[in-house]
Write a protein that holds these residues in place. Structure first.
Motif, PDB file in Angstrom:
ATOM      1  N   GLN A   1     -32.711 -36.899  -8.160  1.00 25.32           N
ATOM      2  CA  GLN A   1     -32.199 -36.092  -8.986  1.00 25.32           C
ATOM      3  C   GLN A   1     -30.694 -36.319  -8.883  1.00 25.32           C
ATOM      4  O   GLN A   1     -29.978 -35.951  -7.833  1.00 25.32           O
ATOM      5  N   VAL A   2     -30.012 -37.155  -9.871  1.00 25.27           N
ATOM      6  CA  VAL A   2     -28.158 -37.230  -9.719  1.00 25.27           C
ATOM      7  C   VAL A   2     -27.703 -36.641 -10.720  1.00 25.27           C
ATOM      8  O   VAL A   2     -27.408 -36.560 -11.864  1.00 25.27           O
ATOM      9  N   ARG A   3     -26.581 -35.788 -10.053  1.00 27.74           N
ATOM     10  CA  ARG A   3     -25.591 -35.030 -10.842  1.00 27.74           C
ATOM     11  C   ARG A   3     -24.505 -35.910 -10.821  1.00 27.74           C
ATOM     12  O   ARG A   3     -23.819 -36.550  -9.630  1.00 27.74           O
ATOM     13  N   VAL A   4     -23.575 -36.082 -11.830  1.00 26.85           N
ATOM     14  CA  VAL A   4     -22.599 -37.134 -11.951  1.00 26.85           C
ATOM     15  C   VAL A   4     -21.334 -36.146 -12.470  1.00 26.85           C
ATOM     16  O   VAL A   4     -21.463 -36.017 -13.772  1.00 26.85           O
ATOM     17  N   PRO A   5     -20.551 -35.377 -11.906  1.00 27.88           N
ATOM     18  CA  PRO A   5     -19.504 -34.485 -12.477  1.00 27.88           C
ATOM     19  C   PRO A   5     -18.352 -35.656 -12.946  1.00 27.88           C
ATOM     20  O   PRO A   5     -17.807 -36.182 -12.277  1.00 27.88           O
ATOM     21  N   VAL A   6     -18.071 -35.165 -13.966  1.00 34.76           N
ATOM     22  CA  VAL A   6     -17.035 -36.026 -14.976  1.00 34.76           C
ATOM     23  C   VAL A   6     -16.191 -35.271 -15.685  1.00 34.76           C
ATOM     24  O   VAL A   6     -16.381 -34.101 -16.260  1.00 34.76           O
ATOM     25  N   ARG A   7     -15.202 -35.871 -16.290  1.00 32.94           N
ATOM     26  CA  ARG A   7     -14.127 -35.125 -17.035  1.00 32.94           C
ATOM     27  C   ARG A   7     -14.668 -34.900 -18.354  1.00 32.94           C
ATOM     28  O   ARG A   7     -14.621 -34.135 -19.212  1.00 32.94           O
ATOM     29  N   ASP A   8     -15.194 -36.256 -18.693  1.00 36.06           N
ATOM     30  CA  ASP A   8     -15.830 -36.424 -20.043  1.00 36.06           C
ATOM     31  C   ASP A   8     -17.059 -37.036 -20.248  1.00 36.06           C
ATOM     32  O   ASP A   8     -17.370 -38.155 -19.863  1.00 36.06           O
ATOM     33  N   PRO A   9     -18.143 -36.283 -20.266  1.00 35.69           N
ATOM     34  CA  PRO A   9     -19.680 -36.505 -20.232  1.00 35.69           C
ATOM     35  C   PRO A   9     -19.932 -37.732 -21.140  1.00 35.69           C
ATOM     36  O   PRO A   9     -20.846 -38.722 -20.783  1.00 35.69           O
ATOM     37  N   HIS A  10     -19.289 -37.894 -22.200  1.00 32.79           N
ATOM     38  CA  HIS A  10     -19.561 -39.025 -23.251  1.00 32.79           C
ATOM     39  C   HIS A  10     -19.488 -40.270 -22.543  1.00 32.79           C
ATOM     40  O   HIS A  10     -20.000 -41.142 -22.927  1.00 32.79           O
ATOM     41  N   HIS A  11     -18.339 -40.328 -21.737  1.00 29.46           N
ATOM     42  CA  HIS A  11     -17.945 -41.739 -21.144  1.00 29.46           C
ATOM     43  C   HIS A  11     -19.014 -42.147 -20.140  1.00 29.46           C
ATOM     44  O   HIS A  11     -18.875 -42.933 -19.450  1.00 29.46           O
ATOM     45  N   ALA A  12     -19.939 -41.017 -19.570  1.00 25.61           N
ATOM     46  CA  ALA A  12     -20.795 -41.182 -18.595  1.00 25.61           C
ATOM     47  C   ALA A  12     -22.127 -41.315 -19.063  1.00 25.61           C
ATOM     48  O   ALA A  12     -23.244 -41.580 -18.443  1.00 25.61           O
ATOM     49  N   LYS A  13     -22.274 -41.414 -20.202  1.00 24.52           N
ATOM     50  CA  LYS A  13     -23.956 -41.376 -20.974  1.00 24.52           C
ATOM     51  C   LYS A  13     -24.521 -42.916 -20.539  1.00 24.52           C
ATOM     52  O   LYS A  13     -25.821 -42.714 -20.645  1.00 24.52           O
ATOM     53  N   PHE A  14     -23.853 -43.751 -20.386  1.00 22.91           N
ATOM     54  CA  PHE A  14     -24.296 -45.020 -20.194  1.00 22.91           C
ATOM     55  C   PHE A  14     -25.182 -45.002 -18.654  1.00 22.91           C
ATOM     56  O   PHE A  14     -25.816 -45.901 -18.671  1.00 22.91           O
ATOM     57  N   LEU A  15     -24.951 -43.845 -17.904  1.00 25.58           N
ATOM     58  CA  LEU A  15     -25.645 -43.926 -16.690  1.00 25.58           C
ATOM     59  C   LEU A  15     -27.102 -43.341 -17.016  1.00 25.58           C
ATOM     60  O   LEU A  15     -28.041 -43.494 -16.178  1.00 25.58           O
ATOM     61  N   CYS A  16     -27.099 -42.513 -17.973  1.00 22.48           N
ATOM     62  CA  CYS A  16     -28.613 -41.852 -18.208  1.00 22.48           C
ATOM     63  C   CYS A  16     -29.850 -42.766 -17.991  1.00 22.48           C
ATOM     64  O   CYS A  16     -30.831 -42.364 -17.626  1.00 22.48           O
ATOM     65  N   PRO A  17     -29.785 -43.955 -18.646  1.00 19.78           N
ATOM     66  CA  PRO A  17     -30.850 -44.903 -18.604  1.00 19.78           C
ATOM     67  C   PRO A  17     -31.180 -45.452 -17.393  1.00 19.78           C
ATOM     68  O   PRO A  17     -32.482 -46.219 -17.025  1.00 19.78           O
ATOM     69  N   CYS A  18     -30.251 -45.021 -16.242  1.00 21.14           N
ATOM     70  CA  CYS A  18     -30.323 -45.549 -14.981  1.00 21.14           C
ATOM     71  C   CYS A  18     -31.894 -44.964 -14.351  1.00 21.14           C
ATOM     72  O   CYS A  18     -32.446 -45.570 -13.470  1.00 21.14           O
ATOM     73  N   GLY A  19     -32.190 -43.565 -14.918  1.00 14.74           N
ATOM     74  CA  GLY A  19     -33.212 -43.006 -14.257  1.00 14.74           C
ATOM     75  C   GLY A  19     -34.381 -42.645 -15.398  1.00 14.74           C
ATOM     76  O   GLY A  19     -34.149 -42.871 -16.667  1.00 14.74           O
ATOM     77  N   ASP A  20     -35.054 -41.882 -15.010  1.00 11.50           N
ATOM     78  CA  ASP A  20     -36.155 -41.141 -16.113  1.00 11.50           C
ATOM     79  C   ASP A  20     -35.237 -40.019 -17.093  1.00 11.50           C
ATOM     80  O   ASP A  20     -34.104 -39.748 -16.496  1.00 11.50           O
ATOM     81  N   VAL A  21     -35.981 -39.660 -17.888  1.00 11.11           N
ATOM     82  CA  VAL A  21     -35.144 -38.817 -18.941  1.00 11.11           C
ATOM     83  C   VAL A  21     -34.816 -37.513 -18.123  1.00 11.11           C
ATOM     84  O   VAL A  21     -35.684 -36.946 -17.294  1.00 11.11           O
ATOM     85  N   GLY A  22     -33.623 -36.916 -18.122  1.00 13.14           N
ATOM     86  CA  GLY A  22     -33.313 -35.913 -17.233  1.00 13.14           C
ATOM     87  C   GLY A  22     -32.931 -36.212 -15.891  1.00 13.14           C
ATOM     88  O   GLY A  22     -32.519 -35.139 -15.077  1.00 13.14           O
ATOM     89  N   GLN A  23     -33.197 -37.508 -15.348  1.00  8.41           N
ATOM     90  CA  GLN A  23     -32.857 -37.721 -13.969  1.00  8.41           C
ATOM     91  C   GLN A  23     -31.276 -37.685 -13.857  1.00  8.41           C
ATOM     92  O   GLN A  23     -30.991 -37.304 -12.567  1.00  8.41           O
ATOM     93  N   VAL A  24     -30.599 -38.519 -14.442  1.00 10.41           N
ATOM     94  CA  VAL A  24     -29.244 -38.820 -14.274  1.00 10.41           C
ATOM     95  C   VAL A  24     -28.520 -37.753 -15.157  1.00 10.41           C
ATOM     96  O   VAL A  24     -28.692 -38.056 -16.511  1.00 10.41           O
ATOM     97  N   VAL A  25     -27.693 -36.611 -14.625  1.00  9.56           N
ATOM     98  CA  VAL A  25     -27.151 -35.771 -15.530  1.00  9.56           C
ATOM     99  C   VAL A  25     -25.533 -35.670 -15.319  1.00  9.56           C
ATOM    100  O   VAL A  25     -25.151 -35.191 -14.498  1.00  9.56           O
ATOM    101  N   PRO A  26     -24.918 -36.254 -16.508  1.00  8.59           N
ATOM    102  CA  PRO A  26     -23.500 -36.014 -16.443  1.00  8.59           C
ATOM    103  C   PRO A  26     -23.179 -34.622 -16.533  1.00  8.59           C
ATOM    104  O   PRO A  26     -23.573 -33.697 -17.383  1.00  8.59           O
ATOM    105  N   LEU A  27     -22.177 -34.008 -15.797  1.00  6.23           N
ATOM    106  CA  LEU A  27     -21.701 -32.617 -15.916  1.00  6.23           C
ATOM    107  C   LEU A  27     -20.319 -32.644 -16.298  1.00  6.23           C
ATOM    108  O   LEU A  27     -19.469 -33.217 -15.307  1.00  6.23           O
ATOM    109  N   VAL A  28     -19.834 -31.796 -17.058  1.00  5.30           N
ATOM    110  CA  VAL A  28     -18.318 -31.658 -17.058  1.00  5.30           C
ATOM    111  C   VAL A  28     -17.803 -30.858 -15.910  1.00  5.30           C
ATOM    112  O   VAL A  28     -18.113 -29.701 -15.428  1.00  5.30           O
ATOM    113  N   ILE A  29     -16.507 -31.335 -15.318  1.00  3.42           N
ATOM    114  CA  ILE A  29     -16.008 -30.551 -14.304  1.00  3.42           C
ATOM    115  C   ILE A  29     -14.537 -31.022 -14.227  1.00  3.42           C
ATOM    116  O   ILE A  29     -14.044 -31.987 -14.540  1.00  3.42           O
ATOM    117  N   ASP A  30     -13.799 -29.888 -13.793  1.00  7.52           N
ATOM    118  CA  ASP A  30     -12.329 -30.023 -13.506  1.00  7.52           C
ATOM    119  C   ASP A  30     -12.377 -30.217 -12.013  1.00  7.52           C
ATOM    120  O   ASP A  30     -12.360 -29.126 -11.192  1.00  7.52           O
TER     121      ASP A  30
END
Length: 313
Positions: A31-60
Protein backbone atom coordinates in the motif's frame (compact mmCIF):
# COMPACT_ATOMS: atom_id res chain seq x y z
CA UNK A 1 -3.26 -3.05 16.05
CA UNK A 2 -1.37 -2.60 12.77
CA UNK A 3 -3.03 -3.85 9.58
CA UNK A 4 -1.55 -6.93 7.86
CA UNK A 5 -1.27 -4.85 4.68
CA UNK A 6 2.28 -3.62 4.06
CA UNK A 7 2.34 0.18 4.04
CA UNK A 8 5.15 2.27 2.58
CA UNK A 9 5.42 6.05 2.43
CA UNK A 10 7.41 7.40 -0.51
CA UNK A 11 8.48 11.04 -0.28
CA UNK A 12 9.28 12.40 -3.73
CA UNK A 13 7.23 9.61 -5.29
CA UNK A 14 5.95 11.76 -8.15
CA UNK A 15 9.46 12.52 -9.42
CA UNK A 16 11.59 10.82 -12.06
CA UNK A 17 12.86 7.97 -9.87
CA UNK A 18 9.77 7.99 -7.69
CA UNK A 19 7.36 6.85 -10.38
CA UNK A 20 9.42 3.70 -10.94
CA UNK A 21 9.76 3.02 -7.21
CA UNK A 22 6.03 3.48 -6.63
CA UNK A 23 5.18 1.19 -9.54
CA UNK A 24 7.46 -1.61 -8.31
CA UNK A 25 6.23 -1.33 -4.73
CA UNK A 26 2.60 -1.49 -5.86
CA UNK A 27 3.29 -4.56 -8.02
CA UNK A 28 4.94 -6.14 -4.99
CA UNK A 29 1.75 -5.74 -2.99
CA UNK A 30 2.58 -2.65 -0.92
CA UNK A 31 0.00 0.00 0.00
CA UNK A 32 1.81 3.13 -1.20
CA UNK A 33 1.37 6.59 0.29
CA UNK A 34 2.83 9.42 -1.78
CA UNK A 35 3.09 12.73 0.14
CA UNK A 36 3.02 15.63 -2.36
CA UNK A 37 2.35 19.35 -2.45
CA UNK A 38 -0.26 19.00 -5.19
CA UNK A 39 -2.07 15.63 -5.41
CA UNK A 40 -3.40 16.49 -8.88
CA UNK A 41 0.16 16.30 -10.23
CA UNK A 42 0.52 12.82 -8.75
CA UNK A 43 -2.71 11.29 -10.03
CA UNK A 44 -0.79 9.61 -12.85
CA UNK A 45 0.63 7.26 -10.19
CA UNK A 46 -2.75 5.81 -9.21
CA UNK A 47 -2.96 3.33 -12.15
CA UNK A 48 0.35 1.82 -10.94
CA UNK A 49 -1.71 -0.31 -8.55
CA UNK A 50 -5.23 -1.50 -7.84
CA UNK A 51 -7.92 1.01 -6.94
CA UNK A 52 -6.89 2.75 -3.72
CA UNK A 53 -3.51 1.06 -3.52
CA UNK A 54 -1.48 4.15 -4.47
CA UNK A 55 -2.68 7.20 -2.54
CA UNK A 56 -1.31 10.74 -3.10
CA UNK A 57 -1.54 12.76 0.12
CA UNK A 58 -1.26 16.52 0.53
CA UNK A 59 1.59 17.50 2.83
CA UNK A 60 3.85 20.42 3.64
CA UNK A 61 7.25 18.84 4.28
CA UNK A 62 8.27 21.99 6.14
CA UNK A 63 5.76 21.01 8.84
CA UNK A 64 7.45 18.39 11.03
CA UNK A 65 4.16 17.38 12.66
CA UNK A 66 2.64 16.74 9.23
CA UNK A 67 5.66 14.59 8.29
CA UNK A 68 5.19 12.51 11.44
CA UNK A 69 1.46 12.17 10.77
CA UNK A 70 1.89 10.84 7.23
CA UNK A 71 4.56 8.33 8.34
CA UNK A 72 2.48 6.95 11.24
CA UNK A 73 1.39 3.39 10.53
CA UNK A 74 4.05 2.80 7.86
CA UNK A 75 6.21 -0.31 7.70
CA UNK A 76 8.76 1.35 5.42
CA UNK A 77 9.69 4.85 4.29
CA UNK A 78 11.56 5.95 1.16
CA UNK A 79 12.87 9.51 0.89
CA UNK A 80 13.63 10.53 -2.69
CA UNK A 81 13.28 14.29 -2.18
CA UNK A 82 16.09 16.29 -3.75
CA UNK A 83 16.67 19.47 -5.74
CA UNK A 84 19.37 20.43 -8.24
CA UNK A 85 19.15 24.16 -7.59
CA UNK A 86 17.62 26.48 -5.02
CA UNK A 87 14.63 28.75 -5.45
CA UNK A 88 12.00 30.18 -3.09
CA UNK A 89 11.44 27.81 -0.17
CA UNK A 90 13.30 25.05 -1.98
CA UNK A 91 16.65 25.21 -0.18
CA UNK A 92 19.44 22.68 0.16
CA UNK A 93 19.83 23.27 3.90
CA UNK A 94 16.33 22.02 4.70
CA UNK A 95 15.24 19.67 1.93
CA UNK A 96 18.53 17.82 1.59
CA UNK A 97 20.32 18.42 4.89
CA UNK A 98 17.63 18.66 7.61
CA UNK A 99 14.54 16.90 6.25
CA UNK A 100 16.18 13.43 6.17
CA UNK A 101 16.68 13.74 9.93
CA UNK A 102 13.07 14.81 10.44
CA UNK A 103 11.87 11.84 8.40
CA UNK A 104 14.26 9.48 10.16
CA UNK A 105 13.11 10.53 13.63
CA UNK A 106 9.44 10.21 12.64
CA UNK A 107 10.16 6.79 11.17
CA UNK A 108 11.88 5.68 14.37
CA UNK A 109 8.98 6.83 16.54
CA UNK A 110 6.50 5.09 14.20
CA UNK A 111 8.31 1.76 14.49
CA UNK A 112 9.20 1.69 10.78
CA UNK A 113 11.26 -1.36 9.78
CA UNK A 114 13.04 0.06 6.72
CA UNK A 115 14.15 3.58 5.80
CA UNK A 116 15.80 4.30 2.46
CA UNK A 117 17.47 7.67 1.92
CA UNK A 118 18.38 8.82 -1.58
CA UNK A 119 21.70 10.62 -1.67
CA UNK A 120 24.23 11.00 -4.50
CA UNK A 121 27.78 10.10 -5.44
CA UNK A 122 29.78 13.17 -4.50
CA UNK A 123 28.06 13.62 -1.14
CA UNK A 124 30.81 14.99 1.10
CA UNK A 125 30.70 17.41 4.03
CA UNK A 126 33.94 18.91 2.65
CA UNK A 127 32.55 19.41 -0.85
CA UNK A 128 32.94 22.83 -2.46
CA UNK A 129 29.39 22.36 -3.74
CA UNK A 130 26.42 23.23 -1.51
CA UNK A 131 24.56 20.35 -3.19
CA UNK A 132 27.27 17.84 -2.29
CA UNK A 133 27.58 19.13 1.29
CA UNK A 134 23.83 19.10 1.89
CA UNK A 135 23.52 15.53 0.59
CA UNK A 136 26.25 14.43 3.03
CA UNK A 137 24.64 16.34 5.89
CA UNK A 138 21.34 14.65 5.03
CA UNK A 139 23.02 11.25 5.27
CA UNK A 140 24.41 12.11 8.70
CA UNK A 141 21.04 13.42 9.89
CA UNK A 142 19.27 10.27 8.71
CA UNK A 143 21.87 7.99 10.35
CA UNK A 144 21.70 9.91 13.60
CA UNK A 145 17.92 9.57 13.89
CA UNK A 146 17.57 6.11 12.27
CA UNK A 147 20.83 4.10 12.48
CA UNK A 148 19.45 1.33 10.26
CA UNK A 149 18.88 3.63 7.30
CA UNK A 150 19.89 2.38 3.85
CA UNK A 151 21.63 5.10 1.86
CA UNK A 152 21.64 5.06 -1.93
CA UNK A 153 24.21 7.14 -3.82
CA UNK A 154 23.59 6.91 -7.58
CA UNK A 155 25.68 8.38 -10.37
CA UNK A 156 23.62 10.16 -13.05
CA UNK A 157 20.38 8.26 -13.59
CA UNK A 158 19.08 7.71 -17.11
CA UNK A 159 15.65 6.70 -18.35
CA UNK A 160 12.73 8.02 -20.41
CA UNK A 161 12.11 11.06 -18.18
CA UNK A 162 15.74 11.90 -17.37
CA UNK A 163 17.05 15.45 -17.49
CA UNK A 164 20.49 14.55 -18.84
CA UNK A 165 20.31 12.72 -22.16
CA UNK A 166 16.94 14.30 -22.97
CA UNK A 167 18.27 17.79 -22.32
CA UNK A 168 21.23 17.43 -24.69
CA UNK A 169 19.16 15.58 -27.29
CA UNK A 170 16.70 18.50 -27.35
CA UNK A 171 19.61 20.90 -27.65
CA UNK A 172 21.05 18.96 -30.59
CA UNK A 173 17.76 19.30 -32.48
CA UNK A 174 17.99 23.10 -32.58
CA UNK A 175 21.72 23.74 -32.35
CA UNK A 176 24.65 22.68 -34.58
CA UNK A 177 26.92 22.87 -31.51
CA UNK A 178 27.03 21.12 -28.15
CA UNK A 179 29.02 22.59 -25.25
CA UNK A 180 31.74 20.62 -23.48
CA UNK A 181 32.60 22.16 -20.15
CA UNK A 182 36.33 21.99 -19.52
CA UNK A 183 36.73 19.64 -22.48
CA UNK A 184 34.12 17.16 -21.27
CA UNK A 185 36.67 15.21 -19.25
CA UNK A 186 34.58 14.64 -16.12
CA UNK A 187 33.49 10.99 -15.83
CA UNK A 188 30.08 9.52 -15.05
CA UNK A 189 28.81 5.99 -14.49
CA UNK A 190 25.22 6.24 -15.82
CA UNK A 191 22.79 3.93 -14.04
CA UNK A 192 19.36 2.91 -15.34
CA UNK A 193 16.39 4.20 -13.34
CA UNK A 194 14.87 0.72 -13.34
CA UNK A 195 17.98 -0.71 -11.67
CA UNK A 196 17.87 2.01 -9.01
CA UNK A 197 14.20 1.30 -8.35
CA UNK A 198 14.83 -2.44 -8.03
CA UNK A 199 17.65 -1.79 -5.54
CA UNK A 200 15.29 0.33 -3.45
CA UNK A 201 12.61 -2.38 -3.59
CA UNK A 202 15.13 -4.95 -2.34
CA UNK A 203 16.18 -2.63 0.50
CA UNK A 204 12.56 -2.01 1.49
CA UNK A 205 11.81 -5.73 1.61
CA UNK A 206 15.04 -6.80 3.33
CA UNK A 207 16.07 -4.21 5.94
CA UNK A 208 18.08 -6.79 7.92
CA UNK A 209 20.24 -7.47 4.86
CA UNK A 210 20.64 -3.93 3.54
CA UNK A 211 19.95 -1.60 6.46
CA UNK A 212 22.73 0.49 7.97
CA UNK A 213 24.87 0.51 4.80
CA UNK A 214 25.75 2.92 2.00
CA UNK A 215 25.46 1.81 -1.63
CA UNK A 216 26.94 3.59 -4.65
CA UNK A 217 24.87 2.79 -7.72
CA UNK A 218 26.43 2.90 -11.16
CA UNK A 219 26.01 1.21 -14.51
CA UNK A 220 28.43 -1.24 -16.14
CA UNK A 221 30.50 1.47 -17.86
CA UNK A 222 32.33 4.65 -16.93
CA UNK A 223 31.91 7.34 -19.61
CA UNK A 224 33.35 10.82 -19.92
CA UNK A 225 30.92 13.67 -20.43
CA UNK A 226 32.09 13.88 -24.04
CA UNK A 227 31.55 10.16 -24.55
CA UNK A 228 28.02 10.43 -23.12
CA UNK A 229 27.19 13.06 -25.74
CA UNK A 230 28.78 10.99 -28.50
CA UNK A 231 26.66 7.99 -27.51
CA UNK A 232 23.54 10.17 -27.44
CA UNK A 233 24.26 11.64 -30.88
CA UNK A 234 24.79 8.22 -32.38
CA UNK A 235 21.40 7.11 -31.07
CA UNK A 236 19.56 10.09 -32.55
CA UNK A 237 21.64 9.90 -35.76
CA UNK A 238 22.83 13.49 -35.72
CA UNK A 239 26.28 15.00 -36.21
CA UNK A 240 27.09 18.00 -34.07
CA UNK A 241 30.25 19.96 -33.39
CA UNK A 242 31.60 20.04 -29.86
CA UNK A 243 32.61 23.42 -28.47
CA UNK A 244 34.92 23.20 -25.48
CA UNK A 245 34.11 25.83 -22.87
CA UNK A 246 36.94 26.79 -20.51
CA UNK A 247 35.80 26.70 -16.91
CA UNK A 248 35.95 30.48 -16.55
CA UNK A 249 33.55 30.99 -19.46
CA UNK A 250 31.22 28.33 -18.06
CA UNK A 251 31.25 30.16 -14.72
CA UNK A 252 30.25 33.43 -16.38
CA UNK A 253 27.38 31.69 -18.18
CA UNK A 254 26.28 29.88 -15.03
CA UNK A 255 26.27 33.17 -13.11
CA UNK A 256 23.72 34.66 -15.50
CA UNK A 257 21.78 31.41 -15.90
CA UNK A 258 21.38 31.36 -12.13
CA UNK A 259 18.78 34.14 -12.21
CA UNK A 260 16.41 32.04 -14.36
CA UNK A 261 13.55 30.13 -12.69
CA UNK A 262 14.78 26.83 -14.17
CA UNK A 263 18.49 27.38 -14.88
CA UNK A 264 20.20 24.95 -17.28
CA UNK A 265 23.41 25.38 -15.29
CA UNK A 266 24.35 26.92 -11.94
CA UNK A 267 27.65 27.83 -10.32
CA UNK A 268 27.06 25.13 -7.73
CA UNK A 269 26.55 22.49 -10.42
CA UNK A 270 29.81 23.56 -12.03
CA UNK A 271 31.58 22.81 -8.75
CA UNK A 272 30.14 19.29 -8.85
CA UNK A 273 31.33 18.88 -12.44
CA UNK A 274 34.94 19.38 -11.39
CA UNK A 275 34.99 15.88 -9.85
CA UNK A 276 34.29 12.48 -11.41
CA UNK A 277 30.91 10.97 -10.57
CA UNK A 278 31.77 7.26 -10.44
CA UNK A 279 31.43 4.39 -7.99
CA UNK A 280 34.35 4.09 -5.57
CA UNK A 281 36.48 0.97 -5.88
CA UNK A 282 35.70 -0.08 -2.29
CA UNK A 283 31.96 0.74 -2.34
CA UNK A 284 29.00 -1.63 -2.24
CA UNK A 285 27.16 -1.35 -5.56
CA UNK A 286 24.19 -2.67 -7.50
CA UNK A 287 25.75 -6.13 -7.44
CA UNK A 288 25.03 -6.29 -3.70
CA UNK A 289 21.33 -6.38 -4.65
CA UNK A 290 21.83 -9.16 -7.17
CA UNK A 291 21.28 -6.71 -10.03
CA UNK A 292 23.12 -6.98 -13.34
CA UNK A 293 23.09 -3.31 -14.40
CA UNK A 294 21.73 -2.40 -17.81
CA UNK A 295 24.07 -0.66 -20.24
CA UNK A 296 23.09 2.83 -21.29
CA UNK A 297 23.19 2.01 -25.02
CA UNK A 298 20.53 -0.68 -24.59
CA UNK A 299 18.02 1.78 -23.12
CA UNK A 300 18.68 5.06 -24.93
CA UNK A 301 17.11 3.89 -28.23
CA UNK A 302 13.83 3.23 -26.42
CA UNK A 303 13.26 6.90 -25.67
CA UNK A 304 15.64 9.05 -27.73
CA UNK A 305 14.30 7.97 -31.14
CA UNK A 306 11.86 10.88 -31.10
CA UNK A 307 14.82 13.25 -31.49
CA UNK A 308 15.93 11.67 -34.76
CA UNK A 309 15.58 13.69 -37.93
CA UNK A 310 11.98 13.30 -39.07
CA UNK A 311 11.21 11.41 -35.85
CA UNK A 312 11.85 8.19 -37.75
CA UNK A 313 12.91 4.80 -36.50
Amino acid sequence: MKSSTKVVTVFGGSGFVGRYVVSLLAKDGWQVRVPVRDPHHAKFLCPCGDVGQVVPLVIDVFDEEAVSHVIAGSDAVVNLIGILFEGGRQRFDYLQASLPGVIGLAAKHAGVRALIQMSAIGADVRSFSAYGRSKAEGELAAKSSFPGVTIMRPSIIFGPEDDFFNRFARMSVISPFLPLIDGGRVKFQPVYVGDVAHAILKAVNNPKDYGGSVYELGGPRVLSFRRCLEVMLRQIRRDRLFVSLPMWIAKVQAFFFGVLPNPPLTLDQLKMLQNDNVVSSHALGVGAFGIDPVDVELILPTYLSRYRSGGGK
